[in-house]
Design an enzyme around this catalytic site. Structure first.
Site, PDB file in Angstrom:
ATOM      1  N   LYS A 130       0.870  -1.186   0.000  1.00 25.29           N
ATOM      2  CA  LYS A 130       0.000   0.000   0.000  1.00 25.29           C
ATOM      3  C   LYS A 130       0.896   1.221   0.000  1.00 25.29           C
ATOM      4  O   LYS A 130       2.018   1.165   0.517  1.00 25.29           O
ATOM      5  CB  LYS A 130      -0.881   0.013   1.262  1.00 25.29           C
ATOM      6  N   ASP A 170      -7.098   4.269  -4.550  1.00 25.98           N
ATOM      7  CA  ASP A 170      -7.715   4.162  -3.216  1.00 25.98           C
ATOM      8  C   ASP A 170      -8.300   5.547  -2.951  1.00 25.98           C
ATOM      9  O   ASP A 170      -8.563   6.297  -3.915  1.00 25.98           O
ATOM     10  CB  ASP A 170      -6.661   3.761  -2.165  1.00 25.98           C
TER      11      ASP A 170
HETATM   12  P1  NDP Z   1     -12.883   7.781  -2.787  1.00 21.61           P
HETATM   13  O1  NDP Z   1     -11.808   8.780  -2.593  1.00 21.61           O
HETATM   14  O2  NDP Z   1     -13.443   7.570  -4.139  1.00 21.61           O
HETATM   15  O3  NDP Z   1     -14.117   8.106  -1.813  1.00 21.61           O
HETATM   16  C1  NDP Z   1     -13.939   8.188  -0.439  1.00 21.61           C
HETATM   17  C2  NDP Z   1     -15.247   8.597   0.206  1.00 21.61           C
HETATM   18  O4  NDP Z   1     -15.115   8.473   1.618  1.00 21.61           O
HETATM   19  C3  NDP Z   1     -15.590  10.053  -0.070  1.00 21.61           C
HETATM   20  O5  NDP Z   1     -16.966  10.211  -0.048  1.00 21.61           O
HETATM   21  C4  NDP Z   1     -14.938  10.750   1.130  1.00 21.61           C
HETATM   22  O6  NDP Z   1     -15.491  12.009   1.453  1.00 21.61           O
HETATM   23  C5  NDP Z   1     -15.212   9.759   2.228  1.00 21.61           C
HETATM   24  N1  NDP Z   1     -14.179   9.904   3.267  1.00 21.61           N
HETATM   25  C6  NDP Z   1     -12.848   9.850   3.107  1.00 21.61           C
HETATM   26  N2  NDP Z   1     -12.224  10.076   4.266  1.00 21.61           N
HETATM   27  C7  NDP Z   1     -13.195  10.282   5.166  1.00 21.61           C
HETATM   28  C8  NDP Z   1     -13.210  10.566   6.554  1.00 21.61           C
HETATM   29  N3  NDP Z   1     -12.054  10.685   7.229  1.00 21.61           N
HETATM   30  N4  NDP Z   1     -14.401  10.678   7.169  1.00 21.61           N
HETATM   31  C9  NDP Z   1     -15.571  10.558   6.475  1.00 21.61           C
HETATM   32  N5  NDP Z   1     -15.639  10.311   5.170  1.00 21.61           N
HETATM   33  C10 NDP Z   1     -14.468  10.169   4.536  1.00 21.61           C
HETATM   34  O7  NDP Z   1     -12.308   6.401  -2.174  1.00 21.61           O
HETATM   35  P2  NDP Z   1     -12.802   4.920  -2.412  1.00 21.61           P
HETATM   36  O8  NDP Z   1     -14.277   4.895  -2.596  1.00 21.61           O
HETATM   37  O9  NDP Z   1     -11.929   4.307  -3.425  1.00 21.61           O
HETATM   38  O10 NDP Z   1     -12.423   4.239  -1.017  1.00 21.61           O
HETATM   39  C11 NDP Z   1     -13.342   4.147   0.085  1.00 21.61           C
HETATM   40  C12 NDP Z   1     -12.901   3.042   1.024  1.00 21.61           C
HETATM   41  O11 NDP Z   1     -12.860   1.789   0.311  1.00 21.61           O
HETATM   42  C13 NDP Z   1     -11.503   3.192   1.635  1.00 21.61           C
HETATM   43  O12 NDP Z   1     -11.505   2.627   2.919  1.00 21.61           O
HETATM   44  C14 NDP Z   1     -10.631   2.340   0.717  1.00 21.61           C
HETATM   45  O13 NDP Z   1      -9.434   1.908   1.353  1.00 21.61           O
HETATM   46  C15 NDP Z   1     -11.577   1.186   0.452  1.00 21.61           C
HETATM   47  N6  NDP Z   1     -11.289   0.389  -0.730  1.00 21.61           N
HETATM   48  C16 NDP Z   1     -11.231   0.947  -1.979  1.00 21.61           C
HETATM   49  C17 NDP Z   1     -10.984   0.158  -3.073  1.00 21.61           C
HETATM   50  C18 NDP Z   1     -11.028   0.701  -4.458  1.00 21.61           C
HETATM   51  O14 NDP Z   1     -10.998  -0.106  -5.395  1.00 21.61           O
HETATM   52  N7  NDP Z   1     -11.111   2.004  -4.686  1.00 21.61           N
HETATM   53  C19 NDP Z   1     -10.701  -1.279  -2.933  1.00 21.61           C
HETATM   54  C20 NDP Z   1     -10.891  -1.788  -1.589  1.00 21.61           C
HETATM   55  C21 NDP Z   1     -11.140  -0.958  -0.546  1.00 21.61           C
HETATM   56  P3  NDP Z   1     -14.679  13.360   1.128  1.00 21.61           P
HETATM   57  O15 NDP Z   1     -14.868  13.565  -0.323  1.00 21.61           O
HETATM   58  O16 NDP Z   1     -15.302  14.386   1.987  1.00 21.61           O
HETATM   59  O17 NDP Z   1     -13.245  13.100   1.506  1.00 21.61           O
END
Ligand code: NDP
Length: 451
Positions: A130, A170
């Protein structure tokens, strides 16, 4: 857990905490795995003697580097870049890149550690890694993001490669960022290989990779629901986040007959009692992916919905909860609220979104509860399929990839049931995923000797 196993966990964790001070997320992820594995490890003298878990918890390599870049005002900015190469026992390091101001070594080590088990569960040959930076893409122009990505990859390129380490997206890293990073990598190396996944469809990407994590989480939830003769049909679903994972989890859950009533971002959540229809979800995708707006704008467009600033959606009544935002976004109190409101299934799309207290509440109330390392593995599994297509220099159809994703999620579910079913028949998916993921990595490490 018997006395010997408990003692093993406490001694092991004392070593981890002493060696990795001030890394609470890493401690949390390691403790959860150690607790699942302890009974197994204390009864296996070879695993103990060869210190397999102790070795898995020590990254093979951590790279930390300076990322200087120039903003649109001509000012110099400096961020910190990281890549944690955790474990390569069963394949090249594989795992996403996160750009978020909260990124630090603790968060990346917890994610790389989890990734090792998750990648093993997919049955594909991928090790765990990562990386990321404390760079905040929010509010930055496309040119600033490009200059940052180019500087980040200029250093990272020394340490990655199609057979060495293959990064993906991510939080804060989507198609735009992967494009800028891949472009700079290709230019530096003068080669077109599958060193990044999540690439665009026209330049080596796999069909369905953007959808894969959210869809896969729903496929896994379908398997869990089926163990109780249930399905998504007619259920109310609360989802957190509004990024990549949340969007496609919402899309698939809706396709499967559920009504999704919430989405969120780090500023608050929206509640739409009528459900976020496909048309409304198209608007959310445009808002977030093209205009890079905030979720509160949803209520300006759809006034029957409500916006709750600074809150998370877990107080809303639902049957199924899908945390898809970030780590530790669902605590014990919120878990209790979900249980009290009749929620009976929690499928994690994010990594480690539920705190240990929340997990204990889900499990003691016998909810169907899956940890991210099992239910969100569809993302990395499809990245693995992208690597295969790149190596073979061909592209599969969307249907072929979807079929493979489906069968991988079913396999992971079966593995969890095999290793996680308790005496009373309850499936402890945490235990199942941890033991299932561990076995293959441990066997490979035993075969490779002390390296
Ligand atoms: P994105 O950046 O596309 O979206 C993240 C979302 O989560 C946004 O809505 C963001 O809001 C919100 N968010 C981020 N940080 C916080 C926080 N501290 N508190 C509240 N809301 C928060 O990321 P992904 O959708 O790709 O990832 C989401 C999760 O899924 C993560 O845990 C990631 O590790 C996991 N994941 C992702 C994969 C992938 O293929 N993309 C694969 C497996 C797991 P804001 O815009 O306000 O920051």
């Amino acid at each position: 857990m018997d006395k010997l196993a408990k003692q093993y966990v406490e001694e092991f964790m004392a070593g981890i905490v002493a060696k990795n001070p001030n890394e609470p997320e890493f401690h949390q992820a390691v403790r959860e795995v150690a607790e699942s594995l302890a009974p197994h490890i204390v009864s296996d003298p070879v695993l103990r003697k060869m210190k397999i878990l102790e070795r898995i918890a020590e990254p093979e390599r951590v790279i930390i580097f300076r990322v200087p870049w120039v903003n649109d005002k001509g000012e110099v900015e400096i961020n910190r870049g990281y890549r944690v190469q955790m474990n390569s026992a069963i394949g090249p390091y594989k795992g996403g890149i996160r750009f978020h101001p909260s990124v630090n070594l603790s968060i990346l080590k917890f994610l790389a550690f989890e990734q090792t088990f998750k990648n093993s569960l997919t049955t594909l040959p991928m090790g765990g890694g990562k990386g990321g930076s404390d760079f905040n893409p929010k509010g930055k122009s496309d040119n600033e993001v490009m200059r940052f990505c180019q500087s980040f990859v200029t250093e990272l390129s020394r340490h990655i490669g199609a057979d060495t380490d293959v990064p993906a997206g991510d939080i804060g890293v989507g198609g735009r960022e992967i494009g800028f990073m891949f472009g700079q990598f290709k230019r530096l190396r003068d080669e077109f290989t599958g060193t990044f996944t999540g690439k665009g469809l026209d330049w080596g990407g796999s069909p369905l990779r953007p959808e894969a994590t959210g869809y896969g989480t729903c496929y896994f939830a379908q398997e869990m629901l089926a163990t109780r003769g249930e399905s998504f049909e007619g259920k109310r679903v609360c989802i957190s986040g509004s990024g990549n994972v949340a969007q496609f989890a919402a899309k698939k859950a809706t396709e499967l007959g559920a009504t999704v009533v919430t989405l969120s971002d780090s500023s608050g959540f929206i509640y739409d009692p009528d459900g976020i229809s496909p048309e409304k979800l198209d608007y959310v995708m445009m808002l977030k992916n093209v205009y890079r707006g905030r979720i509160k704008e949803y209520v300006e467009r759809y006034p029957s919905a409500q916006y709750f600033a600074g809150e998370r959606p877990w107080g809303i009544k639902c049957d199924i909860a899908m945390p898809c935002a970030t780590q530790n976004e669902l605590n014990g109190e919120q878990a209790q609220a979900l249980v009290d409101n009749g929620c009976f299934c929690v499928a994690e799309g994010a990594n480690m979104p539920s705190t240990p207290e929340a997990i204990a509440i889900f499990q003691s109330n016998k909810l169907l509860y899956s940890p991210g390392k099992a239910s969100n593995a569809g993302g990395v599994a499809t990245s693995g399929l992208e690597m295969t297509q790149n190596s073979m220099r061909l592209k599969w159809s969307r249907e072929e990839v979807d079929e493979k994703l489906h069968s991988i999620m079913k396999n992971i579910h079966e593995m969890c049931v095999k290793y996680g079913t308790e005496e009373d028949g309850y499936v402890n998916y945490v235990k199942g995923a941890n033991i299932g993921g561990f076995m293959k990595v441990a066997n490979a490490m035993l075969a490779h000797g002390v390296v």
